[in-house]
Design a protein around this motif. Structure first.
Motif, PDB file in Angstrom:
ATOM      1  N   LEU A 270     -19.306 -37.690  27.263  1.00  0.00           N
ATOM      2  CA  LEU A 270     -17.983 -38.029  27.045  1.00  0.00           C
ATOM      3  C   LEU A 270     -17.198 -37.107  26.319  1.00  0.00           C
ATOM      4  CD1 LEU A 270     -18.030 -41.960  26.825  1.00  0.00           C
ATOM      5  CD2 LEU A 270     -17.318 -40.730  28.565  1.00  0.00           C
ATOM      6  N   LEU A 271     -17.745 -36.330  25.391  1.00  0.00           N
ATOM      7  CA  LEU A 271     -17.387 -35.356  24.703  1.00  0.00           C
ATOM      8  C   LEU A 271     -17.164 -33.999  25.379  1.00  0.00           C
ATOM      9  CD1 LEU A 271     -18.931 -35.793  21.015  1.00  0.00           C
ATOM     10  CD2 LEU A 271     -16.673 -36.233  21.639  1.00  0.00           C
ATOM     11  N   GLY A 272     -17.753 -33.954  26.542  1.00  0.00           N
ATOM     12  CA  GLY A 272     -17.307 -32.824  27.431  1.00  0.00           C
ATOM     13  C   GLY A 272     -18.868 -31.833  27.784  1.00  0.00           C
ATOM     14  N   PHE A 273     -19.797 -32.461  27.141  1.00  0.00           N
ATOM     15  CA  PHE A 273     -21.091 -31.644  27.649  1.00  0.00           C
ATOM     16  C   PHE A 273     -21.634 -32.149  28.830  1.00  0.00           C
ATOM     17  CE2 PHE A 273     -20.628 -31.394  22.773  1.00  0.00           C
ATOM     18  CZ  PHE A 273     -20.657 -30.458  22.675  1.00  0.00           C
ATOM     19  N   LEU A 325     -10.949 -40.097  17.549  1.00  0.00           N
ATOM     20  CA  LEU A 325      -9.965 -39.193  17.848  1.00  0.00           C
ATOM     21  C   LEU A 325     -10.248 -38.118  18.546  1.00  0.00           C
ATOM     22  CD1 LEU A 325      -6.999 -37.997  17.205  1.00  0.00           C
ATOM     23  CD2 LEU A 325      -8.179 -37.250  14.872  1.00  0.00           C
ATOM     24  N   LEU A 326     -11.414 -37.418  18.096  1.00  0.00           N
ATOM     25  CA  LEU A 326     -12.100 -36.132  18.706  1.00  0.00           C
ATOM     26  C   LEU A 326     -12.445 -36.229  20.237  1.00  0.00           C
ATOM     27  CD1 LEU A 326     -14.117 -34.895  15.536  1.00  0.00           C
ATOM     28  CD2 LEU A 326     -11.902 -33.665  16.623  1.00  0.00           C
ATOM     29  N   GLY A 327     -13.120 -37.766  20.423  1.00  0.00           N
ATOM     30  CA  GLY A 327     -13.495 -37.757  21.727  1.00  0.00           C
ATOM     31  C   GLY A 327     -12.020 -37.950  22.662  1.00  0.00           C
ATOM     32  N   GLY A 328     -11.286 -38.500  22.020  1.00  0.00           N
ATOM     33  CA  GLY A 328      -9.875 -38.636  23.002  1.00  0.00           C
ATOM     34  C   GLY A 328      -9.255 -37.108  23.204  1.00  0.00           C
ATOM     35  N   LEU A 329      -9.237 -36.362  22.251  1.00  0.00           N
ATOM     36  CA  LEU A 329      -8.721 -34.768  22.355  1.00  0.00           C
ATOM     37  C   LEU A 329      -9.644 -34.139  23.452  1.00  0.00           C
ATOM     38  CD1 LEU A 329      -7.934 -34.062  18.887  1.00  0.00           C
ATOM     39  CD2 LEU A 329      -6.499 -34.537  20.624  1.00  0.00           C
ATOM     40  N   ALA A 330     -11.315 -34.254  23.334  1.00  0.00           N
ATOM     41  CA  ALA A 330     -11.897 -33.635  24.258  1.00  0.00           C
ATOM     42  C   ALA A 330     -11.584 -34.097  25.822  1.00  0.00           C
ATOM     43  CB  ALA A 330     -13.120 -34.013  24.028  1.00  0.00           C
ATOM     44  N   TYR A 331     -11.430 -35.550  25.948  1.00  0.00           N
ATOM     45  CA  TYR A 331     -11.304 -36.174  27.200  1.00  0.00           C
ATOM     46  C   TYR A 331      -9.863 -35.603  27.832  1.00  0.00           C
ATOM     47  CZ  TYR A 331     -10.632 -39.733  30.747  1.00  0.00           C
ATOM     48  OH  TYR A 331     -10.636 -40.498  31.747  1.00  0.00           O
ATOM     49  N   ASN A 332      -8.936 -35.297  27.000  1.00  0.00           N
ATOM     50  CA  ASN A 332      -7.642 -34.540  27.514  1.00  0.00           C
ATOM     51  C   ASN A 332      -7.512 -33.578  27.017  1.00  0.00           C
ATOM     52  OD1 ASN A 332      -5.930 -37.448  28.376  1.00  0.00           O
ATOM     53  ND2 ASN A 332      -6.879 -38.051  26.312  1.00  0.00           N
ATOM     54  N   HIS A 333      -8.423 -32.428  26.854  1.00  0.00           N
ATOM     55  CA  HIS A 333      -8.273 -31.155  26.384  1.00  0.00           C
ATOM     56  C   HIS A 333      -7.605 -30.210  27.447  1.00  0.00           C
ATOM     57  CE1 HIS A 333     -11.594 -30.411  29.057  1.00  0.00           C
ATOM     58  NE2 HIS A 333     -11.428 -29.097  29.174  1.00  0.00           N
ATOM     59  N   ALA A 334      -7.788 -30.513  28.680  1.00  0.00           N
ATOM     60  CA  ALA A 334      -7.217 -29.808  29.819  1.00  0.00           C
ATOM     61  C   ALA A 334      -5.448 -29.922  29.677  1.00  0.00           C
ATOM     62  CB  ALA A 334      -7.732 -29.907  31.027  1.00  0.00           C
ATOM     63  N   ARG A 335      -5.007 -31.089  29.549  1.00  0.00           N
ATOM     64  CA  ARG A 335      -3.695 -31.470  29.576  1.00  0.00           C
ATOM     65  C   ARG A 335      -3.123 -31.083  28.265  1.00  0.00           C
ATOM     66  NH1 ARG A 335      -0.946 -36.269  28.001  1.00  0.00           N
ATOM     67  NH2 ARG A 335      -2.803 -37.215  27.558  1.00  0.00           N
ATOM     68  N   LEU A 336      -4.035 -31.067  27.193  1.00  0.00           N
ATOM     69  CA  LEU A 336      -3.155 -30.657  26.013  1.00  0.00           C
ATOM     70  C   LEU A 336      -3.559 -29.404  25.626  1.00  0.00           C
ATOM     71  CD1 LEU A 336      -4.725 -33.864  23.914  1.00  0.00           C
ATOM     72  CD2 LEU A 336      -2.332 -33.342  24.720  1.00  0.00           C
ATOM     73  N   PRO A 339      -9.017 -25.900  23.621  1.00  0.00           N
ATOM     74  CA  PRO A 339     -10.490 -25.405  24.201  1.00  0.00           C
ATOM     75  C   PRO A 339     -11.320 -26.528  23.899  1.00  0.00           C
ATOM     76  CG  PRO A 339      -9.416 -23.845  22.836  1.00  0.00           C
ATOM     77  CD  PRO A 339      -8.467 -25.006  22.742  1.00  0.00           C
ATOM     78  N   LEU A 340     -12.272 -26.869  24.865  1.00  0.00           N
ATOM     79  CA  LEU A 340     -13.250 -27.822  24.833  1.00  0.00           C
ATOM     80  C   LEU A 340     -14.127 -27.932  23.604  1.00  0.00           C
ATOM     81  CD1 LEU A 340     -14.174 -30.537  25.920  1.00  0.00           C
ATOM     82  CD2 LEU A 340     -15.750 -29.207  27.433  1.00  0.00           C
ATOM     83  N   LEU A 341     -14.608 -26.791  23.238  1.00  0.00           N
ATOM     84  CA  LEU A 341     -15.489 -26.711  22.031  1.00  0.00           C
ATOM     85  C   LEU A 341     -14.891 -27.148  20.826  1.00  0.00           C
ATOM     86  CD1 LEU A 341     -17.708 -23.934  22.958  1.00  0.00           C
ATOM     87  CD2 LEU A 341     -18.494 -26.337  23.217  1.00  0.00           C
ATOM     88  N   ALA A 342     -13.680 -26.810  20.624  1.00  0.00           N
ATOM     89  CA  ALA A 342     -12.687 -27.106  19.545  1.00  0.00           C
ATOM     90  C   ALA A 342     -12.855 -28.628  19.264  1.00  0.00           C
ATOM     91  CB  ALA A 342     -11.391 -26.375  19.594  1.00  0.00           C
ATOM     92  N   THR A 343     -13.020 -29.409  19.982  1.00  0.00           N
ATOM     93  CA  THR A 343     -13.070 -30.732  20.043  1.00  0.00           C
ATOM     94  C   THR A 343     -14.440 -31.231  19.964  1.00  0.00           C
ATOM     95  OG1 THR A 343     -12.470 -31.173  22.184  1.00  0.00           O
ATOM     96  CG2 THR A 343     -10.747 -31.118  20.429  1.00  0.00           C
ATOM     97  N   ALA A 344     -15.255 -30.731  20.854  1.00  0.00           N
ATOM     98  CA  ALA A 344     -16.516 -31.264  21.151  1.00  0.00           C
ATOM     99  C   ALA A 344     -17.429 -31.143  20.068  1.00  0.00           C
ATOM    100  CB  ALA A 344     -17.127 -30.579  22.365  1.00  0.00           C
TER     101      ALA A 344
END
Length: 494
Positions: A270-273, A325-336, A339-344
């Motif tokens: 869910l964190l994008g990995f 918070l970080l999971g939410g940012l990773a889930y919506n990283h494309a819309r926001l 970079p995925l790794l910046a939150t994952a």
């Protein structure tokens, strides 16, 4: 090796069985052949139900095993639990009966054969073995999964078969250990109690310890035998210790870490990995978990149980808030455009921090509490109450976790919040639920007679004109969504 060390080693192996069971299911839940055999999808409610049935078995096993251990002895109780756990490879609920019994009886057995000032350290060392069992299961899972593939049935059957190592080891050494002196005195066998004291604590301590135990038992007899009603009913003599025991286990379950143990890989996904990366990050988390348990058994008898739990609760709240918070940012990283790794990567760090804090402060104390705050006549009963609550609470957590993975999303906009409350006001009901894409539905209610005041014009358009009171019968169901959509402020086409 002295007898107290042997007891710790034996108890550690028994508790490792519980850890192995948790780690065993983590990757089995992602095996395609297993899911196909069970007739379910990866994040469906049935996956959580299969695991939660195990915890229900634990709750029942705790009650049955504690009653048996009180009547027949701690060692015979452990034997019966090992047989049940071994047979439990056939049915998850049967395995739960055995493991739940072990969780209830072994901490009592171990605590009654330890010095008072070393009881916490001993139990923490045993729970470090619990994490060893979890690591063993997960490493084996990773090995067979990556060598055989996720469609191979042996990738999930082998870890279940290997679990038999633990009951076999425990059966082999159980006869080398004594019954607890406290149980012997409780059942009037003082001579056997003396032999146990001599074997565990030394011959020079026999007289002092047997005197202490017999005086304590005499005092408890004068006060009367403690029943479950004394423990569970407000005003009962042991109600307050029971509340402390129950809330310790409830709060441990509500940290959510039981879900991390069973669904760790899915959380990192869910964190994008990707799946493989998530599995190896989970393995690193479990190894880190085991290392942090060393800090737990160093601190628990020095700092105290309460202080560890209070400070641990604060840091767990911080850790999981960051993870959310970080999971939410990773889930919506494309819309926001993040970079995925910046939150994952910070998300991984937050979960590793939660792991460390949980292992140090919250894994052991809830199991230790009932062995220290109840009189000896109620100690096994108190431990069973502890395991029952643990089983039920973790049953709920593991059942709801995959449902949450499948059905929940991050964030709710201000506009969606406003529409929710507007819909509730317009339907004169707060029984309104948000569903996919911002739509709402009215949940089922009983058929009711209700009086509704409406404004109608001469043509019945319902917007202007005189007031008319009409009485109507409504049946609100899930299928009423289309009918109610105009009232809810959204078109059914949306």
């Amino acid at each position: 090796m002295d007898k107290q060390t042997q007891v710790v080693m034996f108890s550690s192996t028994a508790i490792a069985l519980y850890g192995y069971d948790q780690g065993m299911m983590s990757l089995i839940n992602t095996n395609f052949n297993y899911l196909y055999t069970m007739g379910t999808a990866g994040n469906s409610a049935l996956v959580g139900l299969v695991v939660s049935v195990y915890y229900l078995g634990c709750a029942l096993g705790a009650v049955l095993a504690s009653r048996f251990a009180d009547a027949k002895g701690r060692k015979p109780g452990i034997f019966v639990c090992l047989v049940t756990a071994s047979l439990g490879n056939l049915l998850m609920v049967v395995m739960g009966l055995g493991v739940g019994g072990i969780d209830a009886v072994v901490p009592v057995y171990s605590s009654e054969l330890q010095e008072d000032d070393a009881r916490g350290t001993a139990l923490a060392q045993e729970f470090q073995a619990n994490i060893f069992g979890l690591n063993m299961a997960y490493i084996l899972n990773v090995g067979v999964t990556h060598s055989l593939g996720k469609w191979n049935q042996w990738a999930w059957r082998v870890p279940i078969i290997v679990m038999q190592i633990y009951p076999a080891l425990l059966f082999a050494v159980a006869n080398l250990l004594p019954e607890t002196p406290r149980w012997c005195v409780l059942h009037g066998d003082n001579e056997r109690a003396k032999r146990s004291i001599a074997r565990v604590f030394g011959k020079d301590q026999v007289e002092d310890r047997i005197k202490e135990l017999t005086e304590a038992h005499k005092k408890e007899q004068e006060e009367g035998r403690i029943s479950y009603s004394d423990m569970l009913w407000p005003g009962g003599s042991q109600f307050h210790p029971t509340v402390v025991t129950v809330m310790g286990q409830v709060n441990q379950a509500l940290t959510g870490y039981g879900a991390v143990s069973v669904f760790g890989a899915q959380i990192f996904e869910l964190l994008g990995f990707d799946v493989t990366t998530a599995e190896f990050i989970t393995l690193g988390n479990y190894v880190f978990y085991s290392a942090m348990m060393t800090v737990a058994w160093v601190l628990i008898d020095r700092v105290g149980r309460r202080k560890l739990m209070v400070f641990g609760a604060v840091w767990l709240a911080v850790s999981f808030a960051l993870l959310t918070l970080l999971g939410g940012l990773a889930y919506n990283h494309a819309r926001l455009s993040i970079p995925l790794l910046a939150t994952a990567i910070p998300g991984v760090s937050a979960l590793y921090l939660a792991t460390a804090v949980f292992g140090i402060s919250w894994l052991v104390p809830p199991w230790l509490i009932p062995t220290e705050i109840y009189p000896s006549t109620a100690r096994a009963q108190g431990a069973s109450v502890s395991v029952v609550v643990w089983g039920l609470a973790n049953c709920a957590v593991t059942f709801l976790t995959p449902i949450g993975f499948e059905g929940l999303e991050y964030y709710l906009t201000f506009e969606e919040n406003q529409e929710f409350f507007k819909a509730a006001a317009e339907t004169d009901s707060w029984v309104v639920s948000r569903v996919v894409d911002g739509e709402f539905k009215v949940l089922p209610q009983a058929e009711v007679e209700e009086e509704e005041e409406v404004l109608i014009d001469g043509e019945g358009n319902g917007s202007h004109g005189k007031k008319r009171t009409e009485r109507r019968k409504t049946q609100k169901t899930l299928d009423a969504h289309e009918e109610m959509a105009p009232l809810l402020g959204r078109s059914s086409a949306r």
